[in-house]
Write an enzyme that holds these catalytic residues in place. Structure first.
Site, PDB file in Angstrom:
ATOM      1  N   CYS A 159       0.873  -1.288   0.055  1.00  9.93           N
ATOM      2  CA  CYS A 159      -0.049   0.019   0.149  1.00  9.93           C
ATOM      3  C   CYS A 159       0.811   1.205   0.051  1.00  9.93           C
ATOM      4  CB  CYS A 159      -0.878   0.142   1.229  1.00  9.93           C
ATOM      5  SG  CYS A 159      -2.154  -1.391   1.192  1.00  9.93           S
ATOM      6  N   ASP A 160       0.285   2.203  -0.702  1.00 13.44           N
ATOM      7  CA  ASP A 160       1.168   3.583  -0.791  1.00 13.44           C
ATOM      8  C   ASP A 160       0.650   4.735   0.197  1.00 13.44           C
ATOM      9  OD1 ASP A 160      -0.900   4.503  -2.247  1.00 13.44           O
ATOM     10  OD2 ASP A 160      -0.051   4.250  -3.950  1.00 13.44           O
ATOM     11  N   ILE A 161       1.122   5.742  -0.030  1.00  9.45           N
ATOM     12  CA  ILE A 161       0.888   7.276   0.671  1.00  9.45           C
ATOM     13  C   ILE A 161      -0.661   7.228   0.851  1.00  9.45           C
ATOM     14  CG2 ILE A 161       0.839   9.435   0.852  1.00  9.45           C
ATOM     15  CD1 ILE A 161       3.653   9.456  -0.732  1.00  9.45           C
ATOM     16  N   GLY A 179      -2.829   5.124   1.105  1.00  9.25           N
ATOM     17  CA  GLY A 179      -3.415   3.930   1.697  1.00  9.25           C
ATOM     18  C   GLY A 179      -4.051   2.857   1.003  1.00  9.25           C
ATOM     19  N   ILE A 180      -4.014   2.646  -0.172  1.00  5.89           N
ATOM     20  CA  ILE A 180      -4.347   1.770  -0.950  1.00  5.89           C
ATOM     21  C   ILE A 180      -3.039   1.261  -1.822  1.00  5.89           C
ATOM     22  CG2 ILE A 180      -6.450   3.012  -1.667  1.00  5.89           C
ATOM     23  CD1 ILE A 180      -5.739   4.093  -4.105  1.00  5.89           C
TER      24      ILE A 180
END
Lengths: 136, 136, 136, 136
Positions: A18-20, A22-23
């Site tokens: 997941c990235d910044i 949140g996905i």
């Protein structure tokens, strides 16, 4: 609805994917799709790394993806695959569905070809194994 | 031998995790170890992403790893975890064993701490949940 | 030939990005393309992470890639970007050229949209910044 | 303060390297450290992938890292390396400093060894190249 598919694999999102936002990061879906194709090969009795050692590289020539619903931390999902042959190309129709609600997350078409000792060609035993698998 | 552990999770190597040397890239083991810790939290009824949204970040302060036997394409493995508390630190003893031969691949010690609204602290309900889990 | 582009960024392949076949893994090209778009935003005076904190998420809706020449360990390359607007969509035309021979490695079309506080919309200041940048 | 180092490389954080917490994921630092070592080899006139093809694999046997200050989206940083030999081991002392304030982010010690045609050994020309480089 999950339509009929030749091969399906269940996954769970890992937090480092997941990235910044949140996905799951977009590029990670390519990882999921690749792993699904390689596990499908396994199911056929083939092995991507072993094929490479024999001078047969299955490579992606073209790919298109539509991103519909993002996966999040903790989500489980089903990665489904169908494949058809067009000349020497293998066209994979791949979809990812979130579980348990089966909402479609990704739809992708991946065109792969075999490079045999550095030249485009047909890996006959790969094609045959795919054909046999369909009929079972 | 796989020694007793509090929590264990089974994985299979994915080909995109392997590098030029044909083995799992070193950094990927950190991914495996992290995913194991987060699944352990799950098992405790906690959720890493949810904790983050509540202002509680579990962060790694220190890590050491010994690389013993490399994992390869197609390998299955077991990721085992034990944890003890030292003051406000959580010390995770983590080991990875190849399956089915249980050969040890990695031994790691990971020290994590809680950062609560930006400050080092103790996440009491996390500590309590770990304690309860041990006793079951 | 490298055709004219709005924004270009030079990279060098990192060995951990290469897979069993000794070439850059397909999914990694999505990383390269994303980083190029985010650096382009930077050049416009915008910041992807900061936009996210303001409730504006630029998300990829659709992507297609053609893989032409694989990049290998040690290769340098140029990642080029053009963008046009179609309604509320941003259509990025992205190409990667190996250096120094400028052989084309990847051609991609990436459709992005803005999600503002959870709803599709137009991030006016993003569109305006892109327009101004083109005219310079 | 950035102390004297044999080799240093500047990087910029890429957004896909950041995780749910909005900071660079721990495992990514291993990528940074590896890339720094491989670029150092390059500087010595050596090539990690080429060495692998010659049957010489430089592998990490042990690693320890302390995480001091997290890197965030947009941060630039300097990755510094010193190396000493102990028997057949290469001990890399690696540090990462945020730019421009030179705050230390990571301190790591990485022990690498050479595996030559499957056996632990000394890659004499690698050791010699390191020695010569120090004296320049």
């Amino acid at each position: 609805m999950v339509s009929h598919c030749t091969f399906a694999l269940e996954f769970k999102v890992r937090d480092y994917e997941c990235d910044i936002q949140g996905i799951v990061n977009n590029a990670v879906y390519q990882n999921y799709l690749e792993h699904t194709r390689h596990e499908y090969l396994c199911e056929l009795g083939l092995d991507f790394a072993e094929l490479h050692n024999q001078g047969i590289d299955l490579v992606v020539a073209r790919l298109s993806m539509s991103f519909k619903t993002p996966l999040k931390s903790g989500d489980r999902f089903l990665s489904c695959l169908n494949v058809k042959k067009e000349g020497i190309k293998y066209i994979f129709d791949q979809k990812i569905y979130r579980l348990p609600d089966k909402k479609q997350c990704i739809s992708a078409e991946v065109t792969a070809v075999a490079v045999i000792n550095g030249k485009l060609g047909e890996a006959k035993h790969v094609s045959d194994a795919m054909e046999r698998y369909k009929q079972t």
